[in-house]
Design an enzyme around this catalytic site. Structure first.
Site, PDB file in Angstrom:
ATOM      1  N   CYS A 196      -4.212   8.707   8.662  1.00 19.12           N
ATOM      2  CA  CYS A 196      -3.565   8.540   9.969  1.00 19.12           C
ATOM      3  C   CYS A 196      -4.182   9.344  11.098  1.00 19.12           C
ATOM      4  CB  CYS A 196      -2.092   8.927   9.870  1.00 19.12           C
ATOM      5  SG  CYS A 196      -1.154   7.783   8.888  1.00 19.12           S
ATOM      6  N   GLY A 254       0.809  -1.217   0.000  1.00 22.77           N
ATOM      7  CA  GLY A 254       0.000   0.000   0.000  1.00 22.77           C
ATOM      8  C   GLY A 254       0.838   1.261   0.000  1.00 22.77           C
ATOM      9  N   ALA A 299       5.025  11.199   5.142  1.00 20.20           N
ATOM     10  CA  ALA A 299       3.754  11.845   4.817  1.00 20.20           C
ATOM     11  C   ALA A 299       3.504  11.652   3.328  1.00 20.20           C
ATOM     12  CB  ALA A 299       3.800  13.328   5.165  1.00 20.20           C
TER      13      ALA A 299
HETATM   14  C1  UDX Z   1       0.773  12.220   8.488  1.00 20.94           C
HETATM   15  C2  UDX Z   1       2.052  12.571   9.277  1.00 20.94           C
HETATM   16  O1  UDX Z   1       2.560  13.831   8.838  1.00 20.94           O
HETATM   17  C3  UDX Z   1       3.108  11.495   9.068  1.00 20.94           C
HETATM   18  O2  UDX Z   1       4.230  11.773   9.879  1.00 20.94           O
HETATM   19  C4  UDX Z   1       2.506  10.158   9.475  1.00 20.94           C
HETATM   20  O3  UDX Z   1       3.452   9.129   9.260  1.00 20.94           O
HETATM   21  C5  UDX Z   1       1.250   9.887   8.671  1.00 20.94           C
HETATM   22  O4  UDX Z   1       0.311  10.952   8.853  1.00 20.94           O
HETATM   23  P1  UDX Z   1      -0.027  12.475   5.945  1.00 20.94           P
HETATM   24  O5  UDX Z   1      -1.365  12.038   6.465  1.00 20.94           O
HETATM   25  O6  UDX Z   1       0.507  11.825   4.714  1.00 20.94           O
HETATM   26  O7  UDX Z   1       1.076  12.281   7.094  1.00 20.94           O
HETATM   27  O8  UDX Z   1      -0.112  14.056   5.589  1.00 20.94           O
HETATM   28  P2  UDX Z   1       0.174  15.437   6.359  1.00 20.94           P
HETATM   29  O9  UDX Z   1       1.058  16.252   5.501  1.00 20.94           O
HETATM   30  O10 UDX Z   1       0.591  15.241   7.763  1.00 20.94           O
HETATM   31  O11 UDX Z   1      -1.260  16.140   6.316  1.00 20.94           O
HETATM   32  C6  UDX Z   1      -2.392  15.606   7.020  1.00 20.94           C
HETATM   33  C7  UDX Z   1      -3.593  16.518   6.844  1.00 20.94           C
HETATM   34  O12 UDX Z   1      -3.413  17.752   7.550  1.00 20.94           O
HETATM   35  C8  UDX Z   1      -3.858  16.913   5.378  1.00 20.94           C
HETATM   36  O13 UDX Z   1      -5.237  16.878   5.138  1.00 20.94           O
HETATM   37  C9  UDX Z   1      -3.314  18.330   5.301  1.00 20.94           C
HETATM   38  O14 UDX Z   1      -3.929  19.075   4.293  1.00 20.94           O
HETATM   39  C10 UDX Z   1      -3.654  18.851   6.697  1.00 20.94           C
HETATM   40  N1  UDX Z   1      -2.792  19.972   7.133  1.00 20.94           N
HETATM   41  C11 UDX Z   1      -1.448  19.791   7.296  1.00 20.94           C
HETATM   42  C12 UDX Z   1      -3.366  21.214   7.415  1.00 20.94           C
HETATM   43  O15 UDX Z   1      -4.583  21.374   7.282  1.00 20.94           O
HETATM   44  N2  UDX Z   1      -2.560  22.230   7.867  1.00 20.94           N
HETATM   45  C13 UDX Z   1      -1.221  22.079   8.053  1.00 20.94           C
HETATM   46  O16 UDX Z   1      -0.565  23.046   8.477  1.00 20.94           O
HETATM   47  C14 UDX Z   1      -0.646  20.826   7.754  1.00 20.94           C
HETATM   48  P1  ADP Z   2      -1.257   1.782   4.227  1.00 24.08           P
HETATM   49  O1  ADP Z   2      -1.710   3.183   3.931  1.00 24.08           O
HETATM   50  O2  ADP Z   2      -1.063   1.537   5.704  1.00 24.08           O
HETATM   51  O3  ADP Z   2      -0.071   1.353   3.428  1.00 24.08           O
HETATM   52  P2  ADP Z   2      -3.063   0.334   2.458  1.00 24.08           P
HETATM   53  O4  ADP Z   2      -4.532   0.072   2.695  1.00 24.08           O
HETATM   54  O5  ADP Z   2      -2.657   1.268   1.364  1.00 24.08           O
HETATM   55  O6  ADP Z   2      -2.483   0.812   3.858  1.00 24.08           O
HETATM   56  O7  ADP Z   2      -2.300  -1.042   2.171  1.00 24.08           O
HETATM   57  C1  ADP Z   2      -2.488  -2.204   2.879  1.00 24.08           C
HETATM   58  C2  ADP Z   2      -2.366  -3.402   1.912  1.00 24.08           C
HETATM   59  O8  ADP Z   2      -2.300  -4.602   2.678  1.00 24.08           O
HETATM   60  C3  ADP Z   2      -3.534  -3.574   0.938  1.00 24.08           C
HETATM   61  O9  ADP Z   2      -3.054  -3.522  -0.386  1.00 24.08           O
HETATM   62  C4  ADP Z   2      -4.114  -4.985   1.276  1.00 24.08           C
HETATM   63  O10 ADP Z   2      -4.538  -5.697   0.130  1.00 24.08           O
HETATM   64  C5  ADP Z   2      -2.910  -5.657   1.915  1.00 24.08           C
HETATM   65  N1  ADP Z   2      -3.253  -6.777   2.810  1.00 24.08           N
HETATM   66  C6  ADP Z   2      -4.163  -6.814   3.803  1.00 24.08           C
HETATM   67  N2  ADP Z   2      -4.161  -8.024   4.412  1.00 24.08           N
HETATM   68  C7  ADP Z   2      -3.201  -8.777   3.804  1.00 24.08           C
HETATM   69  C8  ADP Z   2      -2.692 -10.110   3.988  1.00 24.08           C
HETATM   70  N3  ADP Z   2      -3.162 -10.917   4.943  1.00 24.08           N
HETATM   71  N4  ADP Z   2      -1.714 -10.538   3.140  1.00 24.08           N
HETATM   72  C9  ADP Z   2      -1.219  -9.726   2.168  1.00 24.08           C
HETATM   73  N5  ADP Z   2      -1.646  -8.474   1.968  1.00 24.08           N
HETATM   74  C10 ADP Z   2      -2.626  -7.982   2.758  1.00 24.08           C
END
Ligand code: UDX
Ligand code: ADP
Ligand code: UDX
Length: 480
Positions: free
Chosen positions: A272, A10, A160
């Site tokens: 997240c 993923g 991120a």
């Molecule tokens: C986040 C964490 O940053 C990362 O460390 C963790 O591993 C996974 O979650 P991500 O979700 O990819 O990463 O994006 P991020 O850049 O953190 O933005 C999250 C959300 O907050 C987005 O919707 C972004 O638009 C929003 N955001 C971010 C704001 O609205 N204002 C800001 O100042 C920063």
């Molecule tokens: P992340 O953002 O945490 O990477 P995703 O949903 O993008 O999460 O990816 C998780 C992946 O794990 C999916 O592609 C899903 O098909 C795979 N997955 C879930 N369960 C299993 C499993 N038992 N064996 C192999 N792949 C799996």
């Protein structure tokens, strides 16, 4: 040659393993997934996720020391180190529904590892999991071990989306937690050796297992808390005439606070922040700490409030009704430079407008029409269960149109809403857009990316989050 296998191809598993393969030519990396279309896409020219720089990294390593496969069992059997990067959605029913992480995928991956392994293995938690998951995984593995030794490590990913490759190349830190026994420390060192190919030693932090698991939830909660804090300020700015950008700048200049993550927006999204905070809330409740749980819940509540406030502002300024009015939505992804829509604020904003019977015309450079229709017809939390999709509701299909151009989206519309800060939206021909819109022409900037005064000169009525309101908006107050 060290062999690594990553279960789950993923957003986390794919880019992380590609970078490990690039930086460690002596390591063989196999990324496996049960989803055939996903693996097919990883092996094609059209990768399943959009991430700047990812194409080049994959092209350099694929077929050399980086492989994508659906033969999960073979690669797990051969590996020395198994990363588990499967999805951990929020539970939708049963104990902890709506907050606790659903570990079904994790548990089935662990049982499969125990089934197929014939040699000792290091099993690494890569997906974000609740504190103490490692203990559960350890139990599953050791109770089914047939004499094989497992070491469990927690190595949470901090990348991120949109900047994944950059974040992986230059991480602020790599965190590795493990058992503080001789075998545990040896396993920590083995994983440290992998990252040491490109990450300076002082940036590799080693801790006990629980600290590593909790640090991931804590870091996301702290980041999200900043956005909710500044978004709460944005409402006060609108009420008082202060400008949230000026307030953020002034506050962020204090090095103890710092300038990052203080951009006011229509709300945070992504896979997240919300999920991890809800998880933290659940863990606090389970540990008899309701006050701490309530404290973190507020971060989510302010985020929901910010999205509602935006919808209310739109409806209130457009004479309290958007029924049958065409509203253009620019941007649907949860932030720029990704096609990911998980928990994107656009879902709640669009649903709010659809509830008021608006006709939506949506354009996002990376999100497909299918994805948008699916997101808008699903209930909260369903998005993480792609295998159990509900059919689209006929109303959603009728009220939502997806187009492949910002000009097409805005043509004949009454209002434009920017929900994602894509760079291409900053330099649109706004005069052309204005000329082709119904009048009065409204512009609601949920990411504060346009020059509001320039748009006002053209003739738009402009709303920017947390900025002083113009006379029109002041006369049409929104009830939050
Ligand atoms: C986040 C964490 O940053 C990362 O460390 C963790 O591993 C996974 O979650 P991500 O979700 O990819 O990463 O994006 P991020 O850049 O953190 O933005 C999250 C959300 O907050 C987005 O919707 C972004 O638009 C929003 N955001 C971010 C704001 O609205 N204002 C800001 O100042 C920063
Ligand atoms: P992340 O953002 O945490 O990477 P995703 O949903 O993008 O999460 O990816 C998780 C992946 O794990 C999916 O592609 C899903 O098909 C795979 N997955 C879930 N369960 C299993 C499993 N038992 N064996 C192999 N792949 C799996
Ligand atoms: C504060 C602001 O720092 C300063 O910019 C402003 O002008 C006045 O208010 P001050 O109250 O003098 O200054 O002390 P500060 O160092 O900020 O500490 C405030 C409290 O927070 C103290 O009780 C301190 O012990 C506590 N603190 C500070 C912590 O508990 N943990 C920390 O990490 C930092």
């Amino acid at each position: 040659m060290v062999k690594i296998c990553c279960i789950g191809a993923g957003y986390v598993g794919g880019p992380t393993m590609a970078v490990i393969a690039l930086k460690c030519p002596s390591v063989e990396v196999a990324v496996v997934d049960i989803s055939v279309p996903r693996i097919t896409a990883w092996n094609s020219d059209q990768l399943p996720i959009y991430e700047p720089g990812l194409d080049e990294v994959v092209k350099q390593c694929r077929g050399k020391n980086l492989f994508f496969s659906t033969d999960v069992e073979k690669h797990v059997f051969e590996a020395d180190i198994v990363f588990v990067s499967v999805n951990t959605p929020t539970k939708t029913r049963g104990l902890g529904a709506g907050k606790a992480a659903d570990l079904t995928y994790w548990e089935s991956a662990a049982r499969m590892i125990a089934d197929v392994s014939k040699s000792d293995k290091i099993v690494v938690e890569k997906s974000t999991v609740p504190v103490k998951t490692a203990e559960a995984i350890e139990k599953i593995l050791t109770h089914n071990s047939k004499g094989i030794k497992y070491q469990i490590l927690s190595n949470p990913e901090f990348l991120a989306e949109g900047t994944a490759i950059q974040d992986l190349f230059n991480p602020d830190r790599v965190l590795i937690g493990g058992r503080q026994t001789a075998e545990g420390l040896k396993a920590i060192q083995a994983l440290k050796d992998v990252y040491a190919h490109w990450v300076p030693e002082e940036n590799i932090i080693t801790t006990n297992l629980w600290s590593a698991e909790l640090s991931k939830l804590a870091a996301n909660a702290f980041l999200a808390q900043r956005i909710s804090s500044v978004n709460a300020m944005s409402a006060l700015c609108e009420a008082t005439g202060a400008d949230v950008a000026e307030v953020s700048y002034a506050v962020g200049k204090d090095t103890r606070i710092g300038p990052k993550f203080l951009n006011s927006s229509v709300g945070f999204g992504g896979s997240c922040f919300q999920k991890d905070i809800l998880n933290l809330v659940y863990i606090c409740e389970c540990n008899g700490l309701p006050e701490v749980a309530e404290y973190w819940k507020q971060v989510i509540k302010i985020n929901d409030y910010q999205k509602n406030r935006f919808v209310n502002r739109i409806v209130a300024s457009m004479f309290n009704t958007v029924a049958n009015k065409k509203v253009a939505i620019l941007g649907f992804a949860f932030k720029k430079d990704t096609g990911d829509t998980r928990e994107t604020p656009a879902i709640d904003v669009c649903k709010g407008l659809l509830g008021d019977k608006a006709q939506l015309s949506i354009y996002d450079p990376q999100v497909t029409e299918d994805q948008i229709q699916r997101d808008l017809s699903m209930n909260k939390f369903d998005w993480d269960h792609p295998l159990h999709l509900q059919p689209m509701s006929p109303t959603t299909v009728k009220q939502v149109h997806c187009v492949w151009d910002a000009y097409e989206a805005t043509k004949d519309s009454h209002a434009v809403c920017v929900l994602t800060e894509w760079d291409e939206f900053k330099n649109l021909d706004f005069q052309r857009i204005y000329d082709n819109m119904q009048k009065p022409a409204f512009f609601f900037d949920g990411r504060n990316i346009v020059d509001a005064n320039k748009l006002r000169e053209i003739g738009f009525i402009v709303y920017s989050i947390g900025k002083p309101l113009d006379a029109w908006l002041k006369d049409m107050p929104a009830i939050a």
